[in-house]
Design a protein around this motif. Structure first.
Motif, PDB file in Angstrom:
ATOM      1  N   PRO A  35       9.327  -7.023  -1.389  1.00 31.46           N
ATOM      2  CA  PRO A  35       9.406  -8.176  -2.293  1.00 31.46           C
ATOM      3  C   PRO A  35      10.846  -8.595  -2.573  1.00 31.46           C
ATOM      4  CG  PRO A  35       7.899  -6.529  -3.137  1.00 31.46           C
ATOM      5  CD  PRO A  35       8.621  -5.899  -1.979  1.00 31.46           C
ATOM      6  N   GLN A  36      11.059  -9.912  -2.699  1.00 31.81           N
ATOM      7  CA  GLN A  36      12.375 -10.448  -3.066  1.00 31.81           C
ATOM      8  C   GLN A  36      12.731 -10.064  -4.502  1.00 31.81           C
ATOM      9  OE1 GLN A  36      14.710 -12.105  -1.475  1.00 31.81           O
ATOM     10  NE2 GLN A  36      13.816 -13.395   0.083  1.00 31.81           N
ATOM     11  N   ALA A  37      11.754 -10.179  -5.398  1.00 28.57           N
ATOM     12  CA  ALA A  37      12.008  -9.959  -6.823  1.00 28.57           C
ATOM     13  C   ALA A  37      11.586  -8.548  -7.230  1.00 28.57           C
ATOM     14  CB  ALA A  37      11.235 -10.975  -7.660  1.00 28.57           C
ATOM     15  N   PRO A  38      12.421  -7.853  -8.011  1.00 30.59           N
ATOM     16  CA  PRO A  38      12.059  -6.510  -8.459  1.00 30.59           C
ATOM     17  C   PRO A  38      10.812  -6.511  -9.343  1.00 30.59           C
ATOM     18  CG  PRO A  38      14.259  -7.138  -9.247  1.00 30.59           C
ATOM     19  CD  PRO A  38      13.722  -8.271  -8.454  1.00 30.59           C
ATOM     20  N   SER A  39      10.479  -7.655  -9.916  1.00 32.70           N
ATOM     21  CA  SER A  39       9.315  -7.730 -10.804  1.00 32.70           C
ATOM     22  C   SER A  39       7.999  -7.817 -10.034  1.00 32.70           C
ATOM     23  CB  SER A  39       9.441  -8.935 -11.735  1.00 32.70           C
ATOM     24  OG  SER A  39       9.493 -10.125 -10.970  1.00 32.70           O
ATOM     25  N   TRP A  40       8.073  -7.974  -8.694  1.00 31.06           N
ATOM     26  CA  TRP A  40       6.855  -8.047  -7.870  1.00 31.06           C
ATOM     27  C   TRP A  40       6.093  -6.742  -8.058  1.00 31.06           C
ATOM     28  CZ3 TRP A  40       5.015 -11.917  -4.610  1.00 31.06           C
ATOM     29  CH2 TRP A  40       3.954 -11.579  -3.799  1.00 31.06           C
ATOM     30  N   SER A  42       3.127  -3.913  -7.228  1.00 33.03           N
ATOM     31  CA  SER A  42       2.289  -3.397  -6.138  1.00 33.03           C
ATOM     32  C   SER A  42       0.820  -3.639  -6.446  1.00 33.03           C
ATOM     33  CB  SER A  42       2.554  -1.909  -5.921  1.00 33.03           C
ATOM     34  OG  SER A  42       2.188  -1.179  -7.066  1.00 33.03           O
ATOM     35  N   HIS A  43       0.527  -4.086  -7.648  1.00 35.62           N
ATOM     36  CA  HIS A  43      -0.851  -4.402  -8.026  1.00 35.62           C
ATOM     37  C   HIS A  43      -1.060  -5.913  -8.106  1.00 35.62           C
ATOM     38  CE1 HIS A  43      -1.414  -0.174  -8.796  1.00 35.62           C
ATOM     39  NE2 HIS A  43      -0.325  -0.199  -9.545  1.00 35.62           N
ATOM     40  N   SER A  44      -0.257  -6.659  -7.356  1.00 35.88           N
ATOM     41  CA  SER A  44      -0.345  -8.122  -7.408  1.00 35.88           C
ATOM     42  C   SER A  44      -1.573  -8.656  -6.691  1.00 35.88           C
ATOM     43  CB  SER A  44       0.921  -8.742  -6.803  1.00 35.88           C
ATOM     44  OG  SER A  44       1.006  -8.391  -5.435  1.00 35.88           O
ATOM     45  N   ASN A  45      -2.215  -7.823  -5.865  1.00 38.15           N
ATOM     46  CA  ASN A  45      -3.439  -8.211  -5.161  1.00 38.15           C
ATOM     47  C   ASN A  45      -3.247  -9.405  -4.235  1.00 38.15           C
ATOM     48  OD1 ASN A  45      -4.621  -6.156  -6.607  1.00 38.15           O
ATOM     49  ND2 ASN A  45      -5.439  -7.520  -8.175  1.00 38.15           N
ATOM     50  N   VAL A  46      -2.068  -9.510  -3.646  1.00 42.36           N
ATOM     51  CA  VAL A  46      -1.789 -10.592  -2.702  1.00 42.36           C
ATOM     52  C   VAL A  46      -1.707  -9.980  -1.314  1.00 42.36           C
ATOM     53  CG1 VAL A  46      -0.134 -12.356  -2.003  1.00 42.36           C
ATOM     54  CG2 VAL A  46      -0.534 -11.899  -4.427  1.00 42.36           C
ATOM     55  N   ARG A  47      -2.665 -10.307  -0.450  1.00 45.96           N
ATOM     56  CA  ARG A  47      -2.648  -9.761   0.910  1.00 45.96           C
ATOM     57  C   ARG A  47      -1.748 -10.550   1.836  1.00 45.96           C
ATOM     58  NH1 ARG A  47      -7.482  -8.721   4.276  1.00 45.96           N
ATOM     59  NH2 ARG A  47      -5.853  -7.934   5.624  1.00 45.96           N
ATOM     60  N   PHE A  48      -1.562 -11.849   1.568  1.00 42.92           N
ATOM     61  CA  PHE A  48      -0.790 -12.717   2.453  1.00 42.92           C
ATOM     62  C   PHE A  48       0.298 -13.443   1.666  1.00 42.92           C
ATOM     63  CE2 PHE A  48      -5.005 -12.203   4.281  1.00 42.92           C
ATOM     64  CZ  PHE A  48      -4.702 -11.837   5.580  1.00 42.92           C
ATOM     65  N   PRO A  49       1.398 -12.755   1.325  1.00 43.42           N
ATOM     66  CA  PRO A  49       2.478 -13.418   0.576  1.00 43.42           C
ATOM     67  C   PRO A  49       3.243 -14.393   1.476  1.00 43.42           C
ATOM     68  CG  PRO A  49       3.155 -11.227   1.209  1.00 43.42           C
ATOM     69  CD  PRO A  49       1.718 -11.371   1.628  1.00 43.42           C
ATOM     70  N   THR A  50       4.008 -15.253   0.863  1.00 47.63           N
ATOM     71  CA  THR A  50       4.813 -16.213   1.616  1.00 47.63           C
ATOM     72  C   THR A  50       6.184 -15.611   1.939  1.00 47.63           C
ATOM     73  OG1 THR A  50       5.829 -17.182  -0.345  1.00 47.63           O
ATOM     74  CG2 THR A  50       3.714 -18.113   0.362  1.00 47.63           C
ATOM     75  N   HIS A  51       6.900 -16.232   2.873  1.00 46.65           N
ATOM     76  CA  HIS A  51       8.251 -15.796   3.208  1.00 46.65           C
ATOM     77  C   HIS A  51       9.183 -15.929   2.008  1.00 46.65           C
ATOM     78  CE1 HIS A  51       8.141 -14.866   7.507  1.00 46.65           C
ATOM     79  NE2 HIS A  51       7.165 -15.751   7.568  1.00 46.65           N
ATOM     80  N   VAL A  52       8.871 -16.836   1.095  1.00 44.69           N
ATOM     81  CA  VAL A  52       9.697 -17.032  -0.099  1.00 44.69           C
ATOM     82  C   VAL A  52       9.648 -15.791  -0.983  1.00 44.69           C
ATOM     83  CG1 VAL A  52       9.917 -18.391  -2.218  1.00 44.69           C
ATOM     84  CG2 VAL A  52       9.375 -19.522  -0.061  1.00 44.69           C
ATOM     85  N   ASP A  53       8.492 -15.115  -1.040  1.00 39.15           N
ATOM     86  CA  ASP A  53       8.324 -13.937  -1.888  1.00 39.15           C
ATOM     87  C   ASP A  53       8.873 -12.654  -1.277  1.00 39.15           C
ATOM     88  OD1 ASP A  53       6.908 -15.390  -3.854  1.00 39.15           O
ATOM     89  OD2 ASP A  53       5.047 -15.168  -2.726  1.00 39.15           O
ATOM     90  N   MET A  54       9.093 -12.649   0.031  1.00 42.59           N
ATOM     91  CA  MET A  54       9.432 -11.415   0.741  1.00 42.59           C
ATOM     92  C   MET A  54      10.808 -11.497   1.401  1.00 42.59           C
ATOM     93  SD  MET A  54       6.791  -9.308   0.645  1.00 42.59           S
ATOM     94  CE  MET A  54       6.196  -9.767  -0.974  1.00 42.59           C
ATOM     95  N   LYS A  55      11.397 -10.316   1.644  1.00 40.87           N
ATOM     96  CA  LYS A  55      12.615 -10.232   2.447  1.00 40.87           C
ATOM     97  C   LYS A  55      12.407  -9.141   3.494  1.00 40.87           C
ATOM     98  CE  LYS A  55      15.000  -7.171  -0.766  1.00 40.87           C
ATOM     99  NZ  LYS A  55      16.153  -6.989  -1.627  1.00 40.87           N
ATOM    100  N   GLN A  56      12.983  -9.360   4.651  1.00 39.59           N
ATOM    101  CA  GLN A  56      12.852  -8.414   5.749  1.00 39.59           C
ATOM    102  C   GLN A  56      13.583  -7.129   5.408  1.00 39.59           C
ATOM    103  OE1 GLN A  56      13.553  -9.983   9.724  1.00 39.59           O
ATOM    104  NE2 GLN A  56      14.626  -8.093  10.229  1.00 39.59           N
ATOM    105  N   SER A  57      12.923  -5.982   5.596  1.00 45.05           N
ATOM    106  CA  SER A  57      13.586  -4.703   5.323  1.00 45.05           C
ATOM    107  C   SER A  57      13.823  -3.889   6.590  1.00 45.05           C
ATOM    108  CB  SER A  57      12.782  -3.880   4.316  1.00 45.05           C
ATOM    109  OG  SER A  57      11.494  -3.591   4.814  1.00 45.05           O
ATOM    110  N   LEU A  58      13.005  -4.107   7.642  1.00 45.28           N
ATOM    111  CA  LEU A  58      13.175  -3.339   8.873  1.00 45.28           C
ATOM    112  C   LEU A  58      12.525  -4.092  10.031  1.00 45.28           C
ATOM    113  CD1 LEU A  58      14.097  -0.615  10.161  1.00 45.28           C
ATOM    114  CD2 LEU A  58      11.821   0.262   9.615  1.00 45.28           C
TER     115      LEU A  58
END
Length: 109
Positions: A35-40, A42-58
């Motif tokens: 997740p981009q934001a630390p407030s994201w 793990s219980h958000s129940n989102v299976r398909f987040p957008t690229h805006v919400d995520m950052k590449q880690s590996l």
């Protein structure tokens, strides 16, 4: 394939590659996201987040005799790049192993 978290009945996913990426073309990398934001949550129940919400880690490119095993959780987000510039008559060789349950393991989905 777009960024996603796997089905809630999956516990572990694994990929083992049997040839190098250059043998069949370009692309096919496994990309892990966080997740981009630390407030994201793990219980958000989102299976398909957008690229805006995520950052590449590996980013893992297919390499002969290489692999990855990962625990499936509600926030184990990943995607696979499209294969581009494929070499005619050559294919990506890999094994995809999943350990699943007959009931959902992770709450919330």
């Amino acid at each position: 394939r777009e960024i996603h978290s796997d089905n809630p009945d999956k516990l572990i996913g694994a990929l083992i590659y049997f040839n190098d990426q250059e043998e069949y073309g370009e692309g096919g990398d496994l990309v892990l996201y966080e997740p981009q934001a630390p407030s994201w949550s793990s219980h958000s129940n989102v299976r398909f987040p957008t690229h805006v919400d995520m950052k590449q880690s590996l980013r893992i490119s297919p390499k002969h005799n290489a692999g990855i095993i990962f625990l499936r959780t509600n926030n184990s987000y990943h995607a696979v790049d499209n294969i581009t510039k494929s070499v005619p008559g050559k294919y990506r060789h890999f094994v995809n192993i999943n350990i699943c349950s007959i009931v959902p393991i992770w709450p919330g989905f």
